[in-house]
Every structure is written in structure tokens, then in C-alpha cells.
Scaffold this motif. Structure first.
Motif, mmCIF file in Angstrom:
data_model
loop_
_atom_site.group_PDB
_atom_site.id
_atom_site.type_symbol
_atom_site.label_atom_id
_atom_site.label_comp_id
_atom_site.label_asym_id
_atom_site.label_seq_id
_atom_site.Cartn_x
_atom_site.Cartn_y
_atom_site.Cartn_z
ATOM 1 N N CYS A 112 0.851 -1.191 0.000
ATOM 2 C CA CYS A 112 0.000 0.000 0.000
ATOM 3 C C CYS A 112 0.885 1.238 0.000
ATOM 4 O O CYS A 112 2.074 1.179 0.304
ATOM 5 C CB CYS A 112 -0.985 -0.005 1.161
ATOM 6 N N HIS A 116 2.517 -0.647 3.850
ATOM 7 C CA HIS A 116 2.111 -1.945 4.407
ATOM 8 C C HIS A 116 2.187 -3.013 3.316
ATOM 9 O O HIS A 116 1.553 -2.876 2.268
ATOM 10 C CB HIS A 116 0.680 -1.890 4.956
ATOM 11 N N CYS A 131 -5.480 -1.411 1.038
ATOM 12 C CA CYS A 131 -4.836 -1.957 2.239
ATOM 13 C C CYS A 131 -5.868 -2.269 3.309
ATOM 14 O O CYS A 131 -6.758 -1.468 3.577
ATOM 15 C CB CYS A 131 -3.833 -0.947 2.769
ATOM 16 N N LYS A 133 -5.121 -2.586 6.399
ATOM 17 C CA LYS A 133 -4.735 -1.905 7.643
ATOM 18 C C LYS A 133 -5.095 -0.426 7.636
ATOM 19 O O LYS A 133 -5.483 0.133 8.652
ATOM 20 C CB LYS A 133 -3.219 -2.021 7.872
#
Ligand SMILES: [Zn+2]
Ligand SMILES: [Zn+2]
Length: 254
Positions: A112, A116, A131, A133
Motif C-alpha cells: 500500500c 504496508h 490496504c 490496515k
């Protein structure tokens, strides 16, 4: 004067085996430019990936006539360029489907924009994910030159993977590093506690560490950064320490 032409490419073969006759060219692609049809060829004895032979491609027109010699050359150049791009894009699609980088040494990777890691160990994935997260959009190739991002070594220990901060193709920072770097550089230039030499030294040591966190002098450079940061203000200190830590740290491991 260049209105962009309508170009369509049909790839005939992306892997070459040699034509078996030293005078017969191997057709790589048919390229349609506006109402013209050109064929792009690799040399008769070429073998292996067609894309690797791109510097030796020739183009020939099929049917019809070009009124001017320079027009002909321009169409040929377009045709060769279009065939090359189509082969590159095919290789990229294939590498996603197989989870492998086109170099055959690395897995492909999806990361990402905040850094990440989504994929890096050879599992196939689809382009354009977000992503899980942080919700940022993900990339698997350099936004500038389209070179696919290196994942882990294909036959190595994937837990040793270190996320690259710079594209190995064009050398520019990936998005997760670009922001941080620009901020760091601006803060550095505003830190009046540091001399011009201090700033340049900090900057070049930082780039050394970031360009290859496993390079032999990294430990020494980190120490130098630490020493020079002693004179810097708290904000610069924090930002540099953070970048150095993240460059070499656990958080970038899958
Ligand atoms: Zn993220
Ligand atoms: Zn690049």
C-alpha cells in the motif's frame, strides 16, 4: 502536429524459438496504426523472451503504400514501440497471475502507498486492491517507470524480506518514502542549528542508508547520522530517527 494515432497490437509470440532458417524473420506482433497494418519481427535466430530482443526488432508494412518516406519511418517506430509495450504489459500481467516478478528471481510484491506489505511471497494477487490496515490504495509496480516491485527472493527465506524504498528501475522513491523524504528535507533546510555542511552530510548519509539498508557501511552511516543529529532540533531528530528506524526495522517484514 502529432495527433495521437489509434494503435492496436496483437501479440503473435512472446517466446521465440528461432525460425530454423537464418533468413526468415520471426513475427512477434501485428500492429494496426490507424488504417495501416505493420508486422514487427525479431531476428531469425533469436530465442528466449521476445522482449529481450526489442532493440533488434524490425517493422514491415503490410499492403498499401505510404506516400512519404518519413511517414513510413514514423509508423515503423510507433509499431516497434507499441509491440514492446504490449510485451511488457503481458509479462506484468503474467507475473501477477503467477506471483512472480518477471526477472524470475524475485516474487512479485503488492504494497500500500503507506508501506504496508500485502503480498511478497509468491502468492498470486489481483492488481488495484486496498490496504486492509489503512485503506490506502496498493501498487505492485513503480508509479513512474512501471517496473514491478521486488518481492522476496523466490527460493529464499521470505521472512528476510526488506521492503525496498527506492525503485530499482528508475531510482525514485516509492510513495511510502516520498512523503517522508520531502518532509525530512524541508525540515532539514529550516533547522538553523545545523550548518550547510551538516545538512548536506545528514542528507547524503540518510540516502545511503535508505538506498540499501543492507549495504556494508550502513552501521557506520547510522552512527554518523546519530552524531550529526545531536546538533539538530527535536523535530528533525525525530523525523530522521524515524526514517532510519523504519528503513531497517521489523515493521516492514511481512
Ligand atoms: Zn496500508
Ligand atoms: Zn521506477
Amino acid at each position: 502536429m502529432s495527433s495521437s494515432p489509434s494503435i492496436k497490437v496483437v501479440i503473435i509470440q512472446s517466446v521465440l524459438r528461432g525460425s530454423g532458417n537464418s533468413t526468415i524473420l520471426q513475427e512477434v506482433a501485428t500492429v494496426h496504426i490507424n488504417d495501416r497494418e505493420l508486422r514487427v519481427y525479431a531476428p531469425p535466430t533469436a530465442s528466449g523472451k521476445a522482449i529481450d530482443w526489442a532493440p533488434h526488432f524490425t517493422a514491415r508494412r503490410q499492403g498499401g503504400y505510404f506516400s512519404e518516406e518519413d511517414l513510413q519511418d514514423q509508423h515503423k517506430a510507433w509499431a516497434i514501440k507499441a509491440a514492446k509495450e504490449a510485451l511488457e504489459s503481458e509479462a506484468r500481467d503474467k507475473s501477477l497471475a503467477e506471483g512472480m516478478h518477471p526477472d524470475g528471481i524475485h516474487c512479485s510484491a503488492q504494497v500500500c502507498k503507506q508501506g504496508h506489505i500485502q503480498h511478497c511471497d509468491g502468492m498470486p494477487f489481483e492488481a488495484g486492491a486496498h490496504c486492509t490496515k489503512c485503506g490506502s490504495s496498493c501498487i505492485h509496480e513503480c508509479p513512474h517507470c512501471k517496473e514491478p516491485i521486488h518481492g522476496a527472493q523466490a527460493y529464499g527465506d521470505t521472512s528476510l524480506y526488506v521492503l525496498p524504498n527506492f525503485c530499482h528501475g528508475c531510482g525514485r522513491a516509492y510513495p511510502w518514502m516520498e512523503d517522508k523524504l520531502q518532509t525530512a528535507r524541508r525540515l532539514l533546510d529550516h533547522d538553523e542549528r545545523l550548518s550547510y555542511e551538516d545538512r548536506e552530510e545528514l542528507w547524503s548519509d540518510l540516502q545511503y542508508v535508505m538506498s540499501d539498508p543492507k549495504a556494508p557501511l550502513v552501521a557506520a552511516k547510522k552512527k554518523l547520522i546519530e552524531i550529526n543529529l545531536g546538533k539538530a532540533g527535536a523535530v528533525v531528530k525525530d523525523v530522521f530517527t524515524d526514517i532510519v528506524a523504519k528503513t531497517t526495522a521489523e515493521m516492514f517484514k511481512p
